[in-house]
Design an enzyme around this catalytic site. Structure first.
Site, PDB file in Angstrom:
ATOM      1  N   ARG A  21    -103.082  44.338 -37.806  1.00  0.00           N
ATOM      2  CA  ARG A  21    -103.752  45.614 -37.503  1.00  0.00           C
ATOM      3  C   ARG A  21    -103.442  46.595 -38.616  1.00  0.00           C
ATOM      4  O   ARG A  21    -102.266  46.795 -38.961  1.00  0.00           O
ATOM      5  CB  ARG A  21    -103.284  46.188 -36.170  1.00  0.00           C
ATOM      6  CG  ARG A  21    -103.682  47.642 -35.993  1.00  0.00           C
ATOM      7  CD  ARG A  21    -103.458  48.190 -34.613  1.00  0.00           C
ATOM      8  NE  ARG A  21    -104.423  47.637 -33.676  1.00  0.00           N
ATOM      9  CZ  ARG A  21    -104.689  48.176 -32.490  1.00  0.00           C
ATOM     10  NH1 ARG A  21    -104.073  49.277 -32.104  1.00  0.00           N
ATOM     11  NH2 ARG A  21    -105.570  47.625 -31.687  1.00  0.00           N
ATOM     12  N   HIS A  34    -113.223  45.801 -34.948  1.00  0.00           N
ATOM     13  CA  HIS A  34    -112.228  45.481 -33.914  1.00  0.00           C
ATOM     14  C   HIS A  34    -112.769  44.273 -33.120  1.00  0.00           C
ATOM     15  O   HIS A  34    -113.137  44.395 -31.954  1.00  0.00           O
ATOM     16  CB  HIS A  34    -111.992  46.695 -33.018  1.00  0.00           C
ATOM     17  CG  HIS A  34    -110.751  46.630 -32.187  1.00  0.00           C
ATOM     18  ND1 HIS A  34    -109.859  45.573 -32.246  1.00  0.00           N
ATOM     19  CD2 HIS A  34    -110.242  47.495 -31.256  1.00  0.00           C
ATOM     20  CE1 HIS A  34    -108.859  45.798 -31.404  1.00  0.00           C
ATOM     21  NE2 HIS A  34    -109.068  46.941 -30.787  1.00  0.00           N
TER      22      HIS A  34
END
Ligand code: CP
Ligand code: NVA
Length: 333
Positions: free
Chosen positions: A114, A141
């Site tokens: 991330r 995402h």
């Protein structure tokens, strides 16, 4: 279980949903549904699928769901998750991404990342030589969209032919991945946003082509009033994403007319007939639930909608675990 997970993704990374075939994405969602049932029955304890595998969780940004879902998905299946937060390693600071990638590639079997730039996760995949999964960048995402569609599939029993509206910051990572996933699944997708927060035209065009092949439509609307008519899934996200915190004031001005409240839900025409669902990737600023919203007030959604029976945000949060597990197993088995 292994047959369900055999989706032609062995040894591969998942960095963007546009990199996999439509059937592979739908296969991951079906696998997640099967893995959820398997976990509820406790069967994963009898036959863990990735015993002895070590998975690095490299996080440059904060996380509750993605971090915990990944850690538990890995432990459920007998693997070991190792969390490296922003102050825990040299990644991208004292050591270049390329060097860290080569080190992690020697020590681990997979990396969930991330961070900020999409290029970082791409470089990590190139230089580590092991499967890398995108747990959120500024642009995409993908694991969120997988869980979103699992939740829709479970609730409506189908994906094709439904209509989803993303209402809010129409060019953020969650919206981008959702648009791509809806196009691939044959869901009609309307990105309802102020003109200033419109998605990249190239992304919209690419999604429109994919959607057309799957019998659905993707379009952008700037009308939070009439734009939600006939919508089955109202979806929103925070108005200010991680890394944009200095934009609160500007975003509140732009996005206030786009707040999801009960009146908007009624305008879909699907509130009374049980054909409406509310989703949010979370975390969310609704009414006075956090320090920020106590100061500013409700932002993207009111409490009334967030807490309504047709809000499935916690099913959606749980499904992060099952979809991330499906993706990891598809790459490792
Ligand atoms: N939805 C989501 O990605 O949540 P976290 O930021 O808590 O991981
Ligand atoms: N768009 C949000 C999603 C958080 C899960 C962000 O990037 O902060």
């Amino acid at each position: 279980m292994k047959e369900i997970i055999d989706l032609g993704m062995h040894g591969k990374s998942l960095l963007r949903l546009c990199d996999i075939e439509d059937w592979q994405m739908l296969g991951l969602i079906n696998a997640a549904i099967a893995l959820k049932a398997r976990k509820k029955a406790g069967l994963h304890l009898q036959n863990p699928l990735i015993k002895g595998k070590n998975i690095a969780l490299v996080f440059q940004k904060s996380s509750t769901r993605t971090r915990c879902a990944t850690a538990n998905a890995v432990s459920d299946e007998g693997g070991h998750p190792e969390y490296l937060g922003k102050t825990d390693s040299h990644f991208g600071k004292k050591e270049s991404v390329k060097d860290s990638a080569r080190v992690l590639g020697r020590l681990f079997d997979g990396i969930l990342f991330r961070g900020y730039a999409q290029q970082t996760v791409e470089d990590l995949a190139t230089y580590s030589g092991i499967p890398v999964w995108n747990g959120l960048t500024d642009q995409w995402h993908p694991t969120q969209a997988l869980a979103d569609l699992q939740t829709v599939q479970e609730h409506f029993g189908t994906l094709k032919g439904l209509t989803l509206a993303f209402v809010g910051d129409g060019r953020n990572n969650v919206c981008n991945s959702l648009m791509m996933s809806c196009a691939k699944a044959g869901i009609n997708m309307i990105d309802i946003c102020p003109p200033e927060l419109s998605p990249e035209p190239q992304l919209v065009e690419a999604c429109q082509k994919i959607a057309k092949a799957n019998g659905s439509e993707v379009r952008v609307s700037h009308d939070p009033e009439g734009g939600v008519k006939d919508v089955n899934i109202l979806y929103t996200d925070v108005w200010v994403s991680m890394g944009e915190e200095d934009l609160f004031e500007q975003r509140i001005k732009l996005l206030s007319p786009f707040q999801i409240d009960m009146a908007m839900c009624e305008r879909t025409g699907n509130l009374k007939n049980g054909r409406l669902m509310f989703l949010h990737c979370l975390p969310s600023f609704h009414d006075n639930n956090t320090e920020v919203s106590r100061e500013i007030g409700a932002m993207e959604v009111t409490d009334e909608v967030f807490e309504a029976p047709f809000s499935k945000v916690f099913d959606e949060a749980e499904n992060r675990l099952h979809t991330i597990k499906a993706m990891i197993l598809a790459s490792l088995l």
